[in-house]
Design a protein around this motif. Structure first.
Motif, PDB file in Angstrom:
ATOM      1  N   SER A 131       0.826  -1.210   0.000  1.00 19.52           N
ATOM      2  CA  SER A 131       0.000   0.000   0.000  1.00 19.52           C
ATOM      3  C   SER A 131       0.864   1.266   0.000  1.00 19.52           C
ATOM      4  CB  SER A 131      -0.947   0.003   1.202  1.00 19.52           C
ATOM      5  OG  SER A 131      -0.205   0.043   2.425  1.00 19.52           O
ATOM      6  N   THR A 132       2.027   1.200   0.656  1.00 19.22           N
ATOM      7  CA  THR A 132       2.936   2.351   0.642  1.00 19.22           C
ATOM      8  C   THR A 132       3.432   2.638  -0.766  1.00 19.22           C
ATOM      9  OG1 THR A 132       3.657   1.947   2.921  1.00 19.22           O
ATOM     10  CG2 THR A 132       5.121   3.239   1.513  1.00 19.22           C
ATOM     11  N   LEU A 133       3.876   1.581  -1.466  1.00 17.91           N
ATOM     12  CA  LEU A 133       4.343   1.767  -2.832  1.00 17.91           C
ATOM     13  C   LEU A 133       3.213   2.249  -3.744  1.00 17.91           C
ATOM     14  CD1 LEU A 133       6.685  -1.344  -3.301  1.00 17.91           C
ATOM     15  CD2 LEU A 133       7.292   0.985  -2.616  1.00 17.91           C
ATOM     16  N   LEU A 134       2.020   1.680  -3.550  1.00 22.90           N
ATOM     17  CA  LEU A 134       0.890   2.080  -4.377  1.00 22.90           C
ATOM     18  C   LEU A 134       0.512   3.539  -4.121  1.00 22.90           C
ATOM     19  CD1 LEU A 134      -1.353   1.433  -6.379  1.00 22.90           C
ATOM     20  CD2 LEU A 134      -2.728   0.595  -4.459  1.00 22.90           C
ATOM     21  N   THR A 135       0.480   3.946  -2.862  1.00 22.37           N
ATOM     22  CA  THR A 135       0.160   5.337  -2.541  1.00 22.37           C
ATOM     23  C   THR A 135       1.185   6.282  -3.145  1.00 22.37           C
ATOM     24  OG1 THR A 135      -0.889   4.654  -0.473  1.00 22.37           O
ATOM     25  CG2 THR A 135      -0.255   6.972  -0.664  1.00 22.37           C
ATOM     26  N   GLY A 136       2.464   5.886  -3.082  1.00 23.89           N
ATOM     27  CA  GLY A 136       3.503   6.719  -3.677  1.00 23.89           C
ATOM     28  C   GLY A 136       3.289   6.908  -5.168  1.00 23.89           C
ATOM     29  N   LEU A 137       2.930   5.820  -5.861  1.00 28.81           N
ATOM     30  CA  LEU A 137       2.673   5.926  -7.299  1.00 28.81           C
ATOM     31  C   LEU A 137       1.444   6.780  -7.586  1.00 28.81           C
ATOM     32  CD1 LEU A 137       3.388   2.280  -8.528  1.00 28.81           C
ATOM     33  CD2 LEU A 137       4.816   4.305  -8.832  1.00 28.81           C
ATOM     34  N   VAL A 138       0.402   6.666  -6.748  1.00 30.96           N
ATOM     35  CA  VAL A 138      -0.802   7.469  -6.946  1.00 30.96           C
ATOM     36  C   VAL A 138      -0.485   8.950  -6.769  1.00 30.96           C
ATOM     37  CG1 VAL A 138      -3.071   8.022  -5.997  1.00 30.96           C
ATOM     38  CG2 VAL A 138      -2.404   5.640  -6.340  1.00 30.96           C
ATOM     39  N   VAL A 139       0.254   9.289  -5.709  1.00 31.19           N
ATOM     40  CA  VAL A 139       0.620  10.685  -5.465  1.00 31.19           C
ATOM     41  C   VAL A 139       1.474  11.211  -6.611  1.00 31.19           C
ATOM     42  CG1 VAL A 139       1.963  12.208  -3.974  1.00 31.19           C
ATOM     43  CG2 VAL A 139       0.425  10.522  -2.966  1.00 31.19           C
TER      44      VAL A 139
END
Length: 388
Positions: A131-139
């Motif tokens: 989820s951390t990696l995914l949130t980073g990509l979304v941001v």
């Protein structure tokens, strides 16, 4: 707006997760302050041009965001882990790719620790890592999207400004090419009428009729400018300028060997002839003028030569325009070229060449549409032979 909504959604989820714990009011207040600080920092990191700020400022803001990401984990434990995604996205936005992506991965790996420290199952560590990696990509993606949308709007506005400028240049060029000759002819004929009105009234009357015709044509030309340069005929212009030059006591010799020309080429060459005669009347004391219009081997050549030009030709008058440059642009648009030559004996020669039927061709890099050869440089066609 989309980016702000997404950031607020992530912050709201984190606030709800921490609100579901048994922490007191003071930790909750600290949580809210940290969330607000991270939100403000993330907006700064996500704004267009944030990667262009000085490196020192980048290090400071990223350092503050890192502290706000990792220090609250000691209090809020895994519930605060979602904020690491903001830090991962900021690293991608602000740092060079060769540095940003390894650090992005390191932030994700660091989120494997909080669930393990809390004694949670391994699946929770993997979930927080992912989820951390995914949130980073979304941001990162939403921030870049916002910057691209803004750039698109700016480009659209710039294209609109360029279109307006192009239209103004077109109108200016058309007015110059259409009216320069007519107004010069009206001026010369009016001066002639002034001299003849008492001594030769019948000839003065005939000249007045010509002036009236030119005036009506000029008015019609102005009305047609909004629709672009009207179709012009080289043959008609040859007859018109010959009569004008003879009326102004300029000895004219012509050589015309023309068949049917394409409409674009016909209009451009007619405009070239107009501008050549206009320049001759304005900037020289010509007594002789020769006009050659020859069609040969699929190309047409127009040559206008006159005398009476100063040894060093330079138009420094306040009203000097860009007629030759305009004509060079027009000829280039039909795969033609314009050349001029100034002789030491006071002669001036203008040569325009173009294909009979215009066929669009790619523009070669560095090709010049307008050049000034030596006076002795001949202007030749690719081949010689009978007229086409």
């Amino acid at each position: 707006m989309i980016l702000t909504s997404a950031l607020l959604s992530y912050l709201g989820i984190t606030a709800l997760n921490i609100a579901g714990t048994s922490l007191g009011l003071l930790p909750m207040g600290i949580c809210l302050l940290c969330l607000v600080a991270i939100f403000v920092l993330q907006l700064q990191h996500s704004r267009p041009g944030a990667d262009l700020v000085p490196p020192v400022r980048k290090r400071i803001t990223l350092g503050v965001q890192a502290l706000l990401t990792y220090l609250p984990v000691m209090v809020f434990e895994s519930q605060w882990g979602a904020m690491a995604g903001f830090l991962a996205g900021s690293l991608l936005l602000l740092l060079p790719p060769r540095v940003a992506w390894p650090m992005y991965g390191a932030v994700g790996l660091s989120m494997l620790a909080p669930p393990a420290i809390d004694g949670r199952p391994l699946i929770d560590s993997i979930y927080l890592f992912q989820s951390t990696l995914l949130t980073g990509l979304v941001v990162y993606g939403l921030s870049r999207l916002a910057a691209l949308v803004r750039q698109l709007h700016e480009t659209k506005n710039e294209l609109a400004r360029m279109a307006v400028t192009k239209e103004r240049l077109r109108i200016s060029r058309n007015l110059h090419d259409l009216l320069g000759y007519s107004l010069s002819a009206i001026t010369l004929k009016s001066e002639l009428i002034h001299r003849l009105v008492l001594t030769q009234p019948q000839r003065a009357k005939a000249e007045i009729e010509d002036v009236l015709a030119l005036s009506r044509q000029s008015l019609a030309d102005v009305r047609r400018v909004s629709r672009g340069l009207r179709d012009m005929s080289l043959q008609s212009e040859l007859a018109s300028v010959t009569g004008l030059l003879e009326a102004t006591d300029v000895k004219v010799s012509t050589e015309v060997r023309l068949d049917e020309l394409g409409p674009e080429v016909n209009t451009v060459l007619a405009a070239v002839l107009r501008e050549a005669i206009t320049n001759m009347l304005r900037h020289s004391r010509a007594t002789e003028c020769s006009i050659e219009a020859v069609q040969d081997c699929g190309r047409v050549r127009l040559v206008v030569t006159n005398d009476g030009v100063a040894a060093v030709y330079r138009d420094t008058s306040q009203d000097s325009g860009a007629g030759l440059q305009n004509l060079a642009m027009r000829l280039r648009s039909v795969s033609g070229r314009l050349t001029i030559a100034h002789g030491s004996d006071g002669t001036f020669r203008l040569t325009a060449e173009a294909p009979v039927a215009f066929v669009a061709a790619p523009r070669e890099a560095g090709e010049e549409a307008f050049r000034r050869p030596r006076a002795e440089e001949p202007s030749t066609l690719p081949c010689t032979g009978p007229a086409a």
